[in-house]
Design a protein around this motif. Sequence first.
Motif, PDB file in Angstrom:
ATOM      1  N   ASN A  51       0.825  -1.207   0.000  1.00 11.25           N
ATOM      2  CA  ASN A  51       0.000   0.000   0.000  1.00 11.25           C
ATOM      3  C   ASN A  51       0.860   1.258   0.000  1.00 11.25           C
ATOM      4  OD1 ASN A  51      -2.372  -1.478  -0.006  1.00 11.25           O
ATOM      5  ND2 ASN A  51      -2.590  -1.452   2.226  1.00 11.25           N
ATOM      6  N   ALA A  52       1.968   1.205   0.718  1.00  8.98           N
ATOM      7  CA  ALA A  52       2.872   2.352   0.748  1.00  8.98           C
ATOM      8  C   ALA A  52       3.488   2.593  -0.624  1.00  8.98           C
ATOM      9  CB  ALA A  52       3.970   2.126   1.794  1.00  8.98           C
ATOM     10  N   THR A  53       3.854   1.510  -1.309  1.00  9.90           N
ATOM     11  CA  THR A  53       4.424   1.640  -2.659  1.00  9.90           C
ATOM     12  C   THR A  53       3.395   2.213  -3.626  1.00  9.90           C
ATOM     13  OG1 THR A  53       5.848  -0.280  -2.245  1.00  9.90           O
ATOM     14  CG2 THR A  53       5.552   0.390  -4.525  1.00  9.90           C
ATOM     15  N   GLU A  54       2.163   1.729  -3.551  1.00  8.45           N
ATOM     16  CA  GLU A  54       1.103   2.237  -4.423  1.00  8.45           C
ATOM     17  C   GLU A  54       0.834   3.719  -4.162  1.00  8.45           C
ATOM     18  OE1 GLU A  54      -2.346  -0.166  -4.003  1.00  8.45           O
ATOM     19  OE2 GLU A  54      -1.420  -1.972  -4.834  1.00  8.45           O
ATOM     20  N   ALA A  55       0.799   4.096  -2.893  1.00 16.82           N
ATOM     21  CA  ALA A  55       0.551   5.497  -2.544  1.00 16.82           C
ATOM     22  C   ALA A  55       1.674   6.392  -3.061  1.00 16.82           C
ATOM     23  CB  ALA A  55       0.407   5.644  -1.031  1.00 16.82           C
ATOM     24  N   ALA A  56       2.909   5.929  -2.936  1.00 16.87           N
ATOM     25  CA  ALA A  56       4.053   6.717  -3.419  1.00 16.87           C
ATOM     26  C   ALA A  56       4.021   6.836  -4.941  1.00 16.87           C
ATOM     27  CB  ALA A  56       5.359   6.059  -2.973  1.00 16.87           C
ATOM     28  N   LEU A  57       3.609   5.740  -5.609  1.00 21.97           N
ATOM     29  CA  LEU A  57       3.526   5.759  -7.073  1.00 21.97           C
ATOM     30  C   LEU A  57       2.483   6.773  -7.539  1.00 21.97           C
ATOM     31  CD1 LEU A  57       4.336   4.461  -9.810  1.00 21.97           C
ATOM     32  CD2 LEU A  57       2.474   2.838  -9.458  1.00 21.97           C
ATOM     33  N   LYS A  58       1.317   6.789  -6.892  1.00 17.73           N
ATOM     34  CA  LYS A  58       0.259   7.717  -7.278  1.00 17.73           C
ATOM     35  C   LYS A  58       0.636   9.157  -6.961  1.00 17.73           C
ATOM     36  CE  LYS A  58      -3.563   4.417  -6.921  1.00 17.73           C
ATOM     37  NZ  LYS A  58      -4.836   4.072  -6.230  1.00 17.73           N
ATOM     38  N   ALA A  59       1.416   9.347  -5.915  1.00 17.90           N
ATOM     39  CA  ALA A  59       1.864  10.700  -5.588  1.00 17.90           C
ATOM     40  C   ALA A  59       2.864  11.212  -6.624  1.00 17.90           C
ATOM     41  CB  ALA A  59       2.482  10.722  -4.192  1.00 17.90           C
ATOM     42  N   GLN A  60       3.731  10.311  -7.096  1.00 20.06           N
ATOM     43  CA  GLN A  60       4.731  10.690  -8.090  1.00 20.06           C
ATOM     44  C   GLN A  60       4.118  10.843  -9.479  1.00 20.06           C
ATOM     45  OE1 GLN A  60       7.850  11.485  -7.506  1.00 20.06           O
ATOM     46  NE2 GLN A  60       8.574  11.658  -9.626  1.00 20.06           N
ATOM     47  N   PHE A  61       3.116  10.002  -9.774  1.00 20.92           N
ATOM     48  CA  PHE A  61       2.452  10.025 -11.090  1.00 20.92           C
ATOM     49  C   PHE A  61       0.949  10.218 -10.847  1.00 20.92           C
ATOM     50  CE2 PHE A  61       6.238   7.408 -11.391  1.00 20.92           C
ATOM     51  CZ  PHE A  61       6.880   7.933 -12.506  1.00 20.92           C
ATOM     52  N   PRO A  62       0.491  11.470 -10.756  1.00 23.96           N
ATOM     53  CA  PRO A  62      -0.911  11.750 -10.396  1.00 23.96           C
ATOM     54  C   PRO A  62      -1.937  11.156 -11.352  1.00 23.96           C
ATOM     55  CG  PRO A  62       0.444  13.726 -10.216  1.00 23.96           C
ATOM     56  CD  PRO A  62       1.282  12.697 -10.892  1.00 23.96           C
TER      57      PRO A  62
END
Length: 303
Positions: A279-290
Amino acid sequence: MAGKGDSVKTIFYALGANFAIFVAKAVAAWITGSSAMLAEAVHSLADCGNQGLLLLGIKRAKRPPSPDYPLGYGKEIYFWSFLVALMLFSVGGVFSLYEGWHKLHSSEPLSYPWIAVGVLTFGIIAEAVSMRACLVEVNKARGTQSLWRWFRESRQAELVVIFGEDLAALFGLVFALAAVVLTMITGNPVFDAIGTLGIGILLVVVAVFVAVEVKAMLIGQSVEPVTREAIRAFLQQRPEVKSLFSLITLQMGNDIMVAVQAEMANPDLSTAETIALMNATEAALKAQFPDVKWCFFEPDDSD
């Protein structure tokens, strides 16, 4: 990494320019009897309709997901963009070819050709303004890419269509102006017919190129290569990920779906701890690529 152009603003620029040009061309075609001018008037009217379809497509693509369409309606803009390419081919290109062929067998001279010259000059100026506005947004989207590479790799269907339309319209106006001027100089209406045929060929070629690009998006393309590699690099450098086995991306209009298969860095963690890291990886991915709206993460091992 390239950004995203403002497609809506570009469409409204093109719509305003094309409507003004259509009115001027239609009046001039009626007065002068120029087939090249008539072909250009029909072309501009078709472009106005095309831009209306693109605006409709953008609006419909923003509808929220539903049980029947769990990933949303983002790809609907591709359908409307493909429809625009077909209209550009048929209403614009084929009509111009028909009108040019008909004119080749007619010896009817032009009336008041200076009116046609004035209107076409106005049209070139108006279309150049629209093309400039389009290029501003294209340049934002393409970054350091060449125009040709951007055209081939862009996933913004509506911006690709507007760029193709504006390019065809600008060159079509130049063809029409050259045809009218040559007809005035020589007194031979064949040049007007040749100009009309040239406009038709131009529109058909541009429509085919646009249709090919939009068809690929309609079938289901990944994100642009530069974005895909940026997502891959981002995931590979995450401390939670040891090895990245598979990365699947899918462009859904303005939204992106990502599916990841990876080996976690610490396989001895509990299920709850592994889920928390995912979940942390997914959240970071969405933050980096909106633009990433959906992310599906599957942990795996090297066996």
